[in-house]
Design an enzyme around this catalytic site. Structure first.
Site, PDB file in Angstrom:
ATOM      1  N   LYS A  82       1.005  -0.967  -0.551  1.00  0.00           N
ATOM      2  CA  LYS A  82      -0.388   0.061   0.384  1.00  0.00           C
ATOM      3  C   LYS A  82       0.933   1.770  -0.219  1.00  0.00           C
ATOM      4  CE  LYS A  82      -4.263  -2.821   2.049  1.00  0.00           C
ATOM      5  NZ  LYS A  82      -4.484  -2.679   3.611  1.00  0.00           N
ATOM      6  N   GLN A 103      -5.443  -2.958   9.869  1.00  0.00           N
ATOM      7  CA  GLN A 103      -4.605  -4.408   9.193  1.00  0.00           C
ATOM      8  C   GLN A 103      -5.098  -5.104   9.934  1.00  0.00           C
ATOM      9  OE1 GLN A 103      -2.756  -3.540   5.635  1.00  0.00           O
ATOM     10  NE2 GLN A 103      -3.910  -5.730   6.238  1.00  0.00           N
ATOM     11  N   ASP A 139     -12.176   1.248   4.569  1.00  0.00           N
ATOM     12  CA  ASP A 139     -12.369  -0.378   3.802  1.00  0.00           C
ATOM     13  C   ASP A 139     -13.334  -0.098   3.902  1.00  0.00           C
ATOM     14  OD1 ASP A 139      -9.932  -1.818   3.970  1.00  0.00           O
ATOM     15  OD2 ASP A 139      -9.316  -1.828   6.158  1.00  0.00           O
TER      16      ASP A 139
END
Ligand code: NAP
Length: 287
Positions: free
Chosen positions: A52, A96, A119
């Site tokens: 990322k 994460q 997300d």
């Protein structure tokens, strides 16, 4: 057979995002910034975060890796999330996964401002997808699947779509997103008997079960479009990423198929940054 190439499309999306971000920055706005919280030292998570970071660097996004100790108490983690919510220079917050067992995943996700939940997992964003409101954030994998299909000219409205997998992260939001696009949707799972009875008639088959090579020749038919979301790392005879679709068996039968690696995986990263860009522009407009 048409290959649904996620890598090529990811690169196109990257250059579009870079152009859009450069335009904002040249008008005097700050660059977009996303914070990725990692709790503990899961090697795979570190690798995902590195990917990322690389993508962010390419397009002019600052990616801040907030690395917290494995044994951090949940309330301390929540304080970190609230601080990022309050920080006007941060436009996206990601936790994460996985988090250690003493941390309640849902509580942390709910602590993220829905505006910064790139997300798309906060209940406000889940609700937006559920009621088909366009101001919510759709999970990146779901957005990536839709973009990959639409970019390749695959018609969705009125089609028979079968999703194999019903997780909150992939299967359910993907099924809902197709329903919102006027497809007729069937969701299969581990208790579905006779899987091929459902998968074979599908116009579009989405495999998101996490079972390597689950979808074989008997599950598909000519003319079908197959999207392979699954990623399983097999170590023997060599380390390799394997999808839920037996590519060699299926590719010769169907009309189109996404490969693993190089299909939905790269699209998920690109879509995450599209979500971030949307959050950035909304936050900027709000002042
Ligand atoms: P998950 O939470 O384990 O969910 C798997 C789903 O598949 C469950 O609903 C399960 O049914 C169903 N399932 C399992 N075995 C099945 C079978 N034999 N037949 C039919 N359905 C079956 O996994 P996930 O998070 O949704 O992820 C799914 C896969 O996508 C994984 O391989 C993951 O690594 C991959 N993934 C890829 C990306 C990407 O960017 N490409 C992103 C996210 C995830 P039950 O509900 O009955 O248990």
């Amino acid at each position: 057979m048409m290959l649904l190439d996620g890598k090529k499309l990811r690169n196109e999306i990257a250059s579009e995002l870079k152009t859009s971000i450069d335009a904002y920055v040249s008008k005097g706005y700050v660059s977009p910034k996303v914070a990725i919280i990692q709790v503990g030292m899961n090697k795979e998570s570190t690798l995902f975060i590195e990917n990322k970071k690389k993508f962010g660097q390419k397009i002019g996004v600052e990616v801040v890796h907030v690395h917290l100790p494995y044994n951090i108490p949940e309330d301390e983690l929540l304080k970190e999330i609230y601080a990022l919510n309050d920080d006007n220079s941060v436009h996206g917050v990601i936790i994460q996964m996985p988090v250690p067992k003493h941390i309640r995943r849902e509580v942390c996700v709910e602590a993220i401002s829905p505006l910064k939940d790139v997300d798309g997992l906060h209940s406000e964003n889940v609700k937006a997808l559920w009621v088909h409101r366009s101001d919510g954030i759709v999970p990146a994998t779901t957005r990536g699947i839709l973009t990959l299909l639409e970019h390749n000219g695959v018609l969705i409205e009125g089609r028979n779509v079968v999703v194999v997998g019903r997780s909150s992260l992939v299967g359910k939001p993907t099924a809902m997103a197709f329903l919102n696009k006027n497809a007729t949707v069937t969701v299969c799972h581990s208790k579905t008997p006779n899987l091929e009875f459902y998968t074979t008639p599908a116009d579009i088959l989405i495999a998101a079960a996490g079972v390597p090579r689950l979808i074989r020749s008997q599950h598909v038919r000519p003319g079908q479009v197959v999207v392979d979301v699954g990623i399983t790392i097999e170590e023997v005879p060599e380390r390799v990423a394997v999808g839920d679709v037996h590519f060699d068996e299926v590719a010769d039968i169907v009309h189109a198929i996404s490969p693993v690696p190089g299909g939905v995986g790269p699209m998920t990263v690109a879509s995450l940054f599209q979500n971030l860009f949307d959050a950035y522009t909304r936050i900027i407009k709000k002042g």
